[in-house]
Design an enzyme around this catalytic site. Structure first.
Site, mmCIF file in Angstrom:
data_model
loop_
_atom_site.group_PDB
_atom_site.id
_atom_site.type_symbol
_atom_site.label_atom_id
_atom_site.label_comp_id
_atom_site.label_asym_id
_atom_site.label_seq_id
_atom_site.Cartn_x
_atom_site.Cartn_y
_atom_site.Cartn_z
ATOM 1 N N HIS A 28 0.710 -1.369 0.003
ATOM 2 C CA HIS A 28 -0.003 -0.259 -0.089
ATOM 3 C C HIS A 28 0.884 1.310 -0.047
ATOM 4 O O HIS A 28 0.664 2.236 0.805
ATOM 5 C CB HIS A 28 -1.088 0.205 1.086
ATOM 6 N N HIS A 82 -5.453 -8.639 14.171
ATOM 7 C CA HIS A 82 -5.326 -7.651 13.521
ATOM 8 C C HIS A 82 -6.209 -7.877 12.114
ATOM 9 O O HIS A 82 -5.907 -8.855 11.517
ATOM 10 C CB HIS A 82 -3.915 -6.989 13.322
ATOM 11 N N GLU A 84 -6.308 -6.082 9.462
ATOM 12 C CA GLU A 84 -5.978 -5.625 8.238
ATOM 13 C C GLU A 84 -5.611 -6.626 7.167
ATOM 14 O O GLU A 84 -5.263 -7.760 7.701
ATOM 15 C CB GLU A 84 -4.587 -4.807 8.385
ATOM 16 N N ASP A 86 -3.819 -8.150 5.087
ATOM 17 C CA ASP A 86 -2.645 -8.857 5.098
ATOM 18 C C ASP A 86 -2.467 -9.924 6.202
ATOM 19 O O ASP A 86 -1.747 -11.071 6.005
ATOM 20 C CB ASP A 86 -1.299 -7.722 5.056
ATOM 21 N N HIS A 144 -1.657 -0.733 14.725
ATOM 22 C CA HIS A 144 -1.896 0.331 13.996
ATOM 23 C C HIS A 144 -3.177 0.667 13.284
ATOM 24 O O HIS A 144 -3.273 1.584 12.564
ATOM 25 C CB HIS A 144 -0.745 0.872 12.937
ATOM 26 N N ASP A 163 1.249 -6.125 14.198
ATOM 27 C CA ASP A 163 2.252 -5.203 13.476
ATOM 28 C C ASP A 163 3.502 -4.721 14.416
ATOM 29 O O ASP A 163 4.866 -4.584 13.801
ATOM 30 C CB ASP A 163 1.614 -3.942 12.933
ATOM 31 N N TYR A 191 9.991 0.246 9.301
ATOM 32 C CA TYR A 191 8.472 -0.036 9.412
ATOM 33 C C TYR A 191 7.842 0.906 10.276
ATOM 34 O O TYR A 191 6.873 1.324 10.181
ATOM 35 C CB TYR A 191 8.645 -1.346 10.060
ATOM 36 N N HIS A 224 5.129 -9.723 10.908
ATOM 37 C CA HIS A 224 5.814 -9.385 9.939
ATOM 38 C C HIS A 224 7.392 -9.810 10.092
ATOM 39 O O HIS A 224 7.822 -9.038 11.146
ATOM 40 C CB HIS A 224 5.777 -8.077 9.343
#
Ligand code: FEO
Length: 398
Positions: A28, A82, A84, A86, A144, A163, A191, A224
């Protein structure tokens, strides 16, 4: 069972069952120059639990890894730390394939997963018994996303931090201590600067709260990049350093240019900074992009931005970068705006206005040349660099 994707054991009861995305370069809008991983974890306890899933397209890889440890149908719970995509992109497929007894998320996570996929999940309790160990949950709103939470498996001391503490870093090794320290620091700070920086106050609050939780920490397992099995104090100290955003005696000059006029001012300004002994980096937006810029801006106490005027507006590449940086809310910077124009001359003014919007102090007024800068204007840019670098040295040596 022999498999082409294998799980990797990280503690007595926990396995890494994620996916490695070697190819992604645009996350993104973030240049993931070393790819990334989507980490998912399998807890083998009386209640078998999958922590997070992977991005759409990596579902088969995750399931193949899970299958090397246990038949996926034996998973009882899925926890989404989370929402999101991903990490949740494969969740609907996983629910269909596994048919778990329960799927958990935070209260906001439940709403977000409903909005994305139309699925209903339960809101996590404060603590969930898996049999021989418990999973406990702490909401980390806005770290986040509003739904974010972290989970802790007390039996093995594993903190599933989603994250937080992550890096976009694809690799064949699982542990952070197996990577070069410079690469790890670069990817971790990049990051943070590009994903977490805007919420630095919340990071500091979390870091302050963690000791009170008395977690018997053995592993930090982000969603990640590699995981941490030692030196947790260094990890937390790095995050505190990023979050505090204390001004560093380092400068960056970010510029866009059409016919090298703004570039000439940028180079003169940078040489002025250099003459004061402050290290300076020039970034040309023709060959760089916003996440690389933000990574250096986050580390720099002096930030200068220059661009030409195009059709009564600041040059678009600069507008893009300033909008991006503004959203990430950098603190404690000295700023400077400059530019060049042919006739109307809005570029440098608009940069100065954006720096003001970001509450970045600008001790000197912007400089703007008509067509090519004169020798006097180049000397003025040089002097501005020297003078602001001198102020930075004073600020950082107190
Ligand atoms: Fe890795 Fe906020 O998702």
């Amino acid at each position: 069972m022999k498999s082409f994707y294998n799980a990797e054991k990280i503690s007595d009861n926990v396995w890494w069952v994620g996916a490695v995305d070697w190819s992604v370069r645009n996350f993104h809008g973030y240049l993931t120059e070393r790819g990334t991983t989507y980490n998912a974890f399998l807890v083998i306890d009386e209640k078998v639990t999958l922590i997070d899933t992977v991005k759409t397209g990596f579902f088969d890889e995750m399931m193949e890894r899970i299958s090397t440890v246990i038949e996926p149908e034996k998973i009882d719970y899925i926890v989404s730390n989370h929402a999101e995509p991903d990490h949740s992109g494969s969740l609907p497929q996983a629910i269909n394939a596994i048919k778990p007894e329960k799927v958990f998320a935070s209260a906001m996570g439940a709403k977000t997963l409903k909005a994305y996929y139309g699925i209903d999940v339960e809101v996590v309790p404060a603590s969930l018994s898996l049999g021989t160990g418990n999973l406990s949950f702490v909401e980390t709103k806005m770290l986040h996303w509003p739904d974010s939470m972290i989970s802790f498996y007390d039996r093995d001391g594993v903190l599933f931090s989603q994250d937080a503490f992550g890096q976009h870093l694809a690799g064949s090794k699982l542990w952070a201590d197996e990577y070069q320290a410079e690469i790890l620091e670069h990817e971790m700070s990049k990051y943070y600067a590009n994903i977490i920086n805007a919420q630095s106050a919340k990071v500091l609050a979390l870091l302050d709260a963690l000791p009170g939780l008395n977690l018997p920490l053995q592993i930090i397992a982000p969603d990640h990049g590699p995981l941490f099995r030692k030196d947790f104090g260094d990890v937390f100290a790095a995050y505190r350093r990023y979050a505090e955003q204390k001004p560093q005696a380092q400068a960056v000059v970010v510029f866009a240019t059409m016919w090298h006029a703004t570039e000439a001012l940028a180079r003169a300004f940078a040489d002025g900074v250099r003459s004061s002994g402050v290290p300076v980096e020039l970034i040309d937006l023709a060959v760089s992009e916003r996440s690389a810029v933000m990574t250096v801006v986050a580390k720099s106490g002096l930030v200068a931005f220059g661009a030409p005027t195009m059709n009564n507006q600041v040059f678009p590449a600069m507008a893009d970068v300033l909008t991006y940086i503004k959203g990430l809310k950098p603190l404690n910077k000295i700023g400077f705006a400059f530019g060049s124009c042919g006739w109307s001359g809005e570029g440098a003014k608009q940069i100065a206005a954006e720096l003001e919007n970001m509450k970045i102090e600008q001790p000197l007024a912007f400089i703007q040349s008509k067509y090519m800068p004169t020798r006097e204007e180049l000397l003025k840019a040089f002097d501005a660099g020297a003078s602001l670098a001198g102020m930075l040295v004073k600020n950082t040596s107190c």
